[in-house]
Every structure is written in structure tokens, then in C-alpha cells.
Scaffold this motif. Structure first.
Motif, PDB file in Angstrom:
ATOM      1  N   LEU A  19      37.313  -7.705  68.499  1.00 58.05           N
ATOM      2  CA  LEU A  19      37.741  -6.586  67.444  1.00 58.05           C
ATOM      3  C   LEU A  19      36.469  -5.531  67.681  1.00 58.05           C
ATOM      4  CD1 LEU A  19      38.835  -8.298  64.344  1.00 58.05           C
ATOM      5  CD2 LEU A  19      40.404  -6.829  65.951  1.00 58.05           C
ATOM      6  N   GLY A  20      35.480  -6.016  68.476  1.00 58.32           N
ATOM      7  CA  GLY A  20      34.450  -4.956  68.611  1.00 58.32           C
ATOM      8  C   GLY A  20      33.214  -5.334  68.270  1.00 58.32           C
ATOM      9  N   GLY A  21      32.938  -6.492  67.575  1.00 55.94           N
ATOM     10  CA  GLY A  21      31.848  -6.640  66.758  1.00 55.94           C
ATOM     11  C   GLY A  21      31.472  -6.757  65.416  1.00 55.94           C
ATOM     12  N   PRO A  22      30.391  -7.230  64.843  1.00 54.53           N
ATOM     13  CA  PRO A  22      30.277  -7.250  63.408  1.00 54.53           C
ATOM     14  C   PRO A  22      30.411  -5.811  62.984  1.00 54.53           C
ATOM     15  CG  PRO A  22      28.819  -9.036  64.616  1.00 54.53           C
ATOM     16  CD  PRO A  22      29.425  -8.123  65.545  1.00 54.53           C
ATOM     17  N   ALA A  23      29.663  -4.774  63.588  1.00 52.82           N
ATOM     18  CA  ALA A  23      29.428  -3.704  62.937  1.00 52.82           C
ATOM     19  C   ALA A  23      30.847  -2.811  62.801  1.00 52.82           C
ATOM     20  CB  ALA A  23      28.504  -2.507  63.799  1.00 52.82           C
ATOM     21  N   VAL A  24      31.726  -2.962  64.022  1.00 52.72           N
ATOM     22  CA  VAL A  24      33.017  -2.370  63.981  1.00 52.72           C
ATOM     23  C   VAL A  24      33.813  -2.954  62.934  1.00 52.72           C
ATOM     24  CG1 VAL A  24      35.104  -2.036  65.116  1.00 52.72           C
ATOM     25  CG2 VAL A  24      32.801  -1.722  66.267  1.00 52.72           C
ATOM     26  N   VAL A  25      33.733  -4.301  62.750  1.00 52.78           N
ATOM     27  CA  VAL A  25      34.470  -5.168  61.835  1.00 52.78           C
ATOM     28  C   VAL A  25      34.002  -4.539  60.336  1.00 52.78           C
ATOM     29  CG1 VAL A  25      35.357  -7.454  60.974  1.00 52.78           C
ATOM     30  CG2 VAL A  25      35.110  -6.917  63.342  1.00 52.78           C
ATOM     31  N   ALA A  26      32.716  -4.641  60.268  1.00 53.18           N
ATOM     32  CA  ALA A  26      32.303  -4.232  58.945  1.00 53.18           C
ATOM     33  C   ALA A  26      32.757  -2.765  58.324  1.00 53.18           C
ATOM     34  CB  ALA A  26      30.834  -4.446  58.727  1.00 53.18           C
ATOM     35  N   ARG A  27      32.654  -1.780  59.374  1.00 55.65           N
ATOM     36  CA  ARG A  27      33.313  -0.516  58.989  1.00 55.65           C
ATOM     37  C   ARG A  27      34.853  -0.599  58.839  1.00 55.65           C
ATOM     38  NH1 ARG A  27      30.718   0.866  63.854  1.00 55.65           N
ATOM     39  NH2 ARG A  27      28.548   1.167  63.509  1.00 55.65           N
ATOM     40  N   ALA A  28      35.321  -1.308  59.597  1.00 56.18           N
ATOM     41  CA  ALA A  28      36.875  -1.358  59.277  1.00 56.18           C
ATOM     42  C   ALA A  28      37.137  -1.956  57.861  1.00 56.18           C
ATOM     43  CB  ALA A  28      37.461  -2.306  60.463  1.00 56.18           C
ATOM     44  N   LEU A  29      36.271  -2.849  57.395  1.00 54.45           N
ATOM     45  CA  LEU A  29      36.598  -3.444  56.132  1.00 54.45           C
ATOM     46  C   LEU A  29      35.933  -2.665  54.980  1.00 54.45           C
ATOM     47  CD1 LEU A  29      35.817  -7.197  57.039  1.00 54.45           C
ATOM     48  CD2 LEU A  29      38.073  -6.189  56.524  1.00 54.45           C
ATOM     49  N   GLY A  30      35.211  -1.554  55.159  1.00 55.38           N
ATOM     50  CA  GLY A  30      34.646  -0.586  54.342  1.00 55.38           C
ATOM     51  C   GLY A  30      33.310  -1.349  53.648  1.00 55.38           C
ATOM     52  N   PHE A  31      32.635  -2.208  54.331  1.00 54.18           N
ATOM     53  CA  PHE A  31      31.458  -2.807  53.696  1.00 54.18           C
ATOM     54  C   PHE A  31      30.366  -1.845  53.866  1.00 54.18           C
ATOM     55  CE2 PHE A  31      32.843  -7.237  54.983  1.00 54.18           C
ATOM     56  CZ  PHE A  31      33.706  -7.522  53.917  1.00 54.18           C
ATOM     57  N   GLU A  32      29.307  -1.494  53.133  1.00 52.59           N
ATOM     58  CA  GLU A  32      28.207  -0.873  52.899  1.00 52.59           C
ATOM     59  C   GLU A  32      27.294  -1.322  53.871  1.00 52.59           C
ATOM     60  OE1 GLU A  32      26.290   0.372  49.380  1.00 52.59           O
ATOM     61  OE2 GLU A  32      28.175   0.511  48.503  1.00 52.59           O
ATOM     62  N   MET A  33      26.573  -0.242  54.667  1.00 60.15           N
ATOM     63  CA  MET A  33      25.787  -0.688  55.756  1.00 60.15           C
ATOM     64  C   MET A  33      24.393  -0.890  55.392  1.00 60.15           C
ATOM     65  SD  MET A  33      27.652  -1.502  58.340  1.00 60.15           S
ATOM     66  CE  MET A  33      29.405  -1.095  58.703  1.00 60.15           C
ATOM     67  N   PRO A  34      23.187  -1.281  55.998  1.00 61.34           N
ATOM     68  CA  PRO A  34      23.601  -2.220  56.894  1.00 61.34           C
ATOM     69  C   PRO A  34      23.921  -3.896  56.444  1.00 61.34           C
ATOM     70  CG  PRO A  34      21.239  -2.049  56.416  1.00 61.34           C
ATOM     71  CD  PRO A  34      22.088  -1.192  55.529  1.00 61.34           C
ATOM     72  N   GLY A  35      24.008  -3.995  55.259  1.00 64.95           N
ATOM     73  CA  GLY A  35      24.270  -5.241  54.750  1.00 64.95           C
ATOM     74  C   GLY A  35      25.636  -5.875  55.188  1.00 64.95           C
ATOM     75  N   GLY A  36      26.563  -4.997  55.399  1.00 61.70           N
ATOM     76  CA  GLY A  36      28.036  -5.450  55.949  1.00 61.70           C
ATOM     77  C   GLY A  36      27.967  -6.112  57.170  1.00 61.70           C
ATOM     78  N   VAL A  37      27.181  -5.342  58.064  1.00 63.96           N
ATOM     79  CA  VAL A  37      26.872  -5.829  59.350  1.00 63.96           C
ATOM     80  C   VAL A  37      26.576  -7.472  59.219  1.00 63.96           C
ATOM     81  CG1 VAL A  37      26.316  -5.751  61.841  1.00 63.96           C
ATOM     82  CG2 VAL A  37      26.687  -3.786  60.233  1.00 63.96           C
TER      83      VAL A  37
END
Length: 75
Positions: A19-37
Motif C-alpha cells: 500500500l506504500g508503507g507505514p506513512a502512506v497507510v497512516a495518512r489514508a487512515l487519518g492518523f496524526e503524524m508522526p505517531g501514526g506512522v
């Protein structure tokens, strides 16, 4: 001994990478950064939580028919 070699990789790690790695998936799920990654990266060894996988088919796609997770067994 290298500590990385002791960490087991969950089969969901391949899906996260596809799916593009943890950062892409975290963004797609709407997680706050950087903790979502970090949260998604942890799933590479722990597995994607079943509730997240079931409720976010827009990100992960449908559950595999041969999945033996407790959530699919209860259905």
C-alpha cells in the motif's frame, strides 16, 4: 547479535508495504503524524488490528476468505 533479526514479521507487513508503507497507510487512515506512522509500523510485527482491517476496507480491501483471525471465526 543484531536486534532486528529477532523481530518477527507479520504477514500483514507485506500488505502495508504494497500500500506504500507505514506513512502512506497512516495518512489514508487519518492518523496524526508522526505517531501514526509508528503505530502502523508496529502493525508490521503485530498485525493490523482486526477491527481496523474490517472497518477500513476502503484502505485494506476485503478480508481474505482464508483468514483465520478471531473476528472472521466469530462471523
Amino acid at each position: 547479535m543484531n536486534a532486528k533479526s529477532l523481530i518477527e514479521v507479520h504477514p500483514d507487513a507485506q500488505l502495508i508495504d504494497q500500500l506504500g508503507g507505514p506513512a502512506v497507510v497512516a495518512r489514508a487512515l487519518g492518523f496524526e503524524m508522526p505517531g501514526g506512522v509508528q503505530r502502523v509500523h508496529n502493525w508490521k510485527s503485530r498485525g493490523i488490528p482486526p477491527l481496523t482491517r474490517i472497518t477500513r476496507t476502503d484502505v485494506f480491501g476485503p478480508m481474505p476468505a482464508n483468514d483465520a483471525s478471531p473476528a472472521s471465526a466469530a462471523a
